[in-house]
Write a protein that holds these residues in place. Structure first.
Motif, PDB file in Angstrom:
ATOM      1  N   PRO A 189       0.566  -1.501   0.439  1.00  0.00           N
ATOM      2  CA  PRO A 189      -0.027   0.622  -0.012  1.00  0.00           C
ATOM      3  C   PRO A 189       0.737   1.801  -0.067  1.00  0.00           C
ATOM      4  O   PRO A 189       2.017   1.358   0.571  1.00  0.00           O
ATOM      5  CB  PRO A 189      -0.637  -0.119   1.129  1.00  0.00           C
ATOM      6  CG  PRO A 189      -1.148  -1.036   1.271  1.00  0.00           C
ATOM      7  CD  PRO A 189      -0.017  -1.355   0.780  1.00  0.00           C
ATOM      8  N   GLU A 190       0.727   1.991  -0.379  1.00  0.00           N
ATOM      9  CA  GLU A 190       1.273   3.551  -0.898  1.00  0.00           C
ATOM     10  C   GLU A 190       2.303   3.423  -1.558  1.00  0.00           C
ATOM     11  O   GLU A 190       3.432   4.697  -1.067  1.00  0.00           O
ATOM     12  CB  GLU A 190       0.827   4.168   0.506  1.00  0.00           C
ATOM     13  CG  GLU A 190      -0.312   4.377   0.622  1.00  0.00           C
ATOM     14  CD  GLU A 190      -0.193   5.596   2.373  1.00  0.00           C
ATOM     15  OE1 GLU A 190       0.585   6.303   2.480  1.00  0.00           O
ATOM     16  OE2 GLU A 190      -0.777   5.282   3.264  1.00  0.00           O
ATOM     17  N   ASN A 191       3.120   2.142  -1.866  1.00  0.00           N
ATOM     18  CA  ASN A 191       4.293   2.124  -2.816  1.00  0.00           C
ATOM     19  C   ASN A 191       3.681   1.613  -4.235  1.00  0.00           C
ATOM     20  O   ASN A 191       3.784   1.592  -4.838  1.00  0.00           O
ATOM     21  CB  ASN A 191       4.294   1.260  -2.685  1.00  0.00           C
ATOM     22  CG  ASN A 191       5.921   0.602  -3.143  1.00  0.00           C
ATOM     23  OD1 ASN A 191       6.863   1.903  -4.253  1.00  0.00           O
ATOM     24  ND2 ASN A 191       7.261  -0.219  -2.863  1.00  0.00           N
ATOM     25  N   PHE A 192       3.578   3.483  -4.743  1.00  0.00           N
ATOM     26  CA  PHE A 192       3.085   3.738  -6.351  1.00  0.00           C
ATOM     27  C   PHE A 192       4.501   3.080  -7.751  1.00  0.00           C
ATOM     28  O   PHE A 192       4.142   2.962  -8.343  1.00  0.00           O
ATOM     29  CB  PHE A 192       2.845   5.021  -6.190  1.00  0.00           C
ATOM     30  CG  PHE A 192       1.598   5.799  -5.498  1.00  0.00           C
ATOM     31  CD1 PHE A 192       0.117   5.481  -5.666  1.00  0.00           C
ATOM     32  CD2 PHE A 192       1.398   6.931  -4.551  1.00  0.00           C
ATOM     33  CE1 PHE A 192      -0.407   5.901  -4.579  1.00  0.00           C
ATOM     34  CE2 PHE A 192       0.654   6.702  -3.335  1.00  0.00           C
ATOM     35  CZ  PHE A 192      -0.599   5.774  -3.960  1.00  0.00           C
ATOM     36  N   CYS A 193       5.456   3.391  -6.676  1.00  0.00           N
ATOM     37  CA  CYS A 193       6.880   2.692  -7.500  1.00  0.00           C
ATOM     38  C   CYS A 193       6.563   1.548  -8.045  1.00  0.00           C
ATOM     39  O   CYS A 193       6.393   1.449  -9.064  1.00  0.00           O
ATOM     40  CB  CYS A 193       7.986   3.535  -7.048  1.00  0.00           C
ATOM     41  SG  CYS A 193       8.669   5.012  -7.267  1.00  0.00           S
ATOM     42  N   GLU A 194       5.893   0.766  -7.183  1.00  0.00           N
ATOM     43  CA  GLU A 194       6.327  -0.605  -7.246  1.00  0.00           C
ATOM     44  C   GLU A 194       4.588  -0.777  -7.426  1.00  0.00           C
ATOM     45  O   GLU A 194       4.238  -1.703  -8.481  1.00  0.00           O
ATOM     46  CB  GLU A 194       6.055  -1.350  -5.864  1.00  0.00           C
ATOM     47  CG  GLU A 194       5.959  -2.609  -5.863  1.00  0.00           C
ATOM     48  CD  GLU A 194       5.640  -3.417  -4.320  1.00  0.00           C
ATOM     49  OE1 GLU A 194       5.879  -4.879  -4.083  1.00  0.00           O
ATOM     50  OE2 GLU A 194       5.451  -2.647  -3.282  1.00  0.00           O
ATOM     51  N   MET A 195       3.530  -0.071  -7.387  1.00  0.00           N
ATOM     52  CA  MET A 195       2.262  -0.264  -8.096  1.00  0.00           C
ATOM     53  C   MET A 195       2.770  -0.187  -9.621  1.00  0.00           C
ATOM     54  O   MET A 195       1.984  -0.994 -10.977  1.00  0.00           O
ATOM     55  CB  MET A 195       1.121   0.516  -8.062  1.00  0.00           C
ATOM     56  CG  MET A 195      -0.444   0.366  -8.372  1.00  0.00           C
ATOM     57  SD  MET A 195      -1.362   1.530  -8.008  1.00  0.00           S
ATOM     58  CE  MET A 195      -0.396   3.328  -8.931  1.00  0.00           C
ATOM     59  N   VAL A 196       2.976   0.707 -10.040  1.00  0.00           N
ATOM     60  CA  VAL A 196       3.612   1.140 -11.803  1.00  0.00           C
ATOM     61  C   VAL A 196       4.414   0.214 -12.357  1.00  0.00           C
ATOM     62  O   VAL A 196       4.000  -0.460 -13.304  1.00  0.00           O
ATOM     63  CB  VAL A 196       3.757   3.166 -12.180  1.00  0.00           C
ATOM     64  CG1 VAL A 196       4.565   3.069 -12.994  1.00  0.00           C
ATOM     65  CG2 VAL A 196       3.152   3.559 -11.207  1.00  0.00           C
ATOM     66  N   THR A 197       5.363  -0.370 -11.543  1.00  0.00           N
ATOM     67  CA  THR A 197       6.155  -1.374 -11.804  1.00  0.00           C
ATOM     68  C   THR A 197       5.449  -2.544 -12.586  1.00  0.00           C
ATOM     69  O   THR A 197       5.609  -3.384 -13.735  1.00  0.00           O
ATOM     70  CB  THR A 197       7.806  -1.177 -11.409  1.00  0.00           C
ATOM     71  OG1 THR A 197       8.151  -0.448 -10.996  1.00  0.00           O
ATOM     72  CG2 THR A 197       8.691  -3.286 -11.584  1.00  0.00           C
TER      73      THR A 197
END
Length: 71
Positions: free
Chosen positions: A30-38
């Motif tokens: 949660p809240e790790n937008f870089c990981e989400m985008v990757t």
């Protein structure tokens, strides 16, 4: 799951009751937008991964038992 889609979900709440990272979904913290985008990028570009996650997600739904998880 069960809608023949590959899922990208945050690792929060009770998702670990049914979701398994890299088996029937892709999960990010949660809240790790870089990981989400990757992971979203991986999902978009990897057709075989999409297929695997869709198939495993459909199996998860078929084997899910509300009574088992409500105990």
């Amino acid at each position: 799951m069960g809608s023949d889609c590959a899922y990208l979900i945050s690792n929060s709440g009770g998702v670990n009751e049914y979701a398994v990272n890299h088996v029937n979904c892709l999960m990010y913290e949660p809240e790790n937008f870089c990981e989400m985008v990757t992971k979203l990028n991986d999902l978009i570009l990897n057709i075989s991964l999409q297929k695997k996650l869709r198939e495993e997600g459909n199996l998860t739904v078929k084997n899910f038992n509300w009574l088992k998880y409500s105990q």
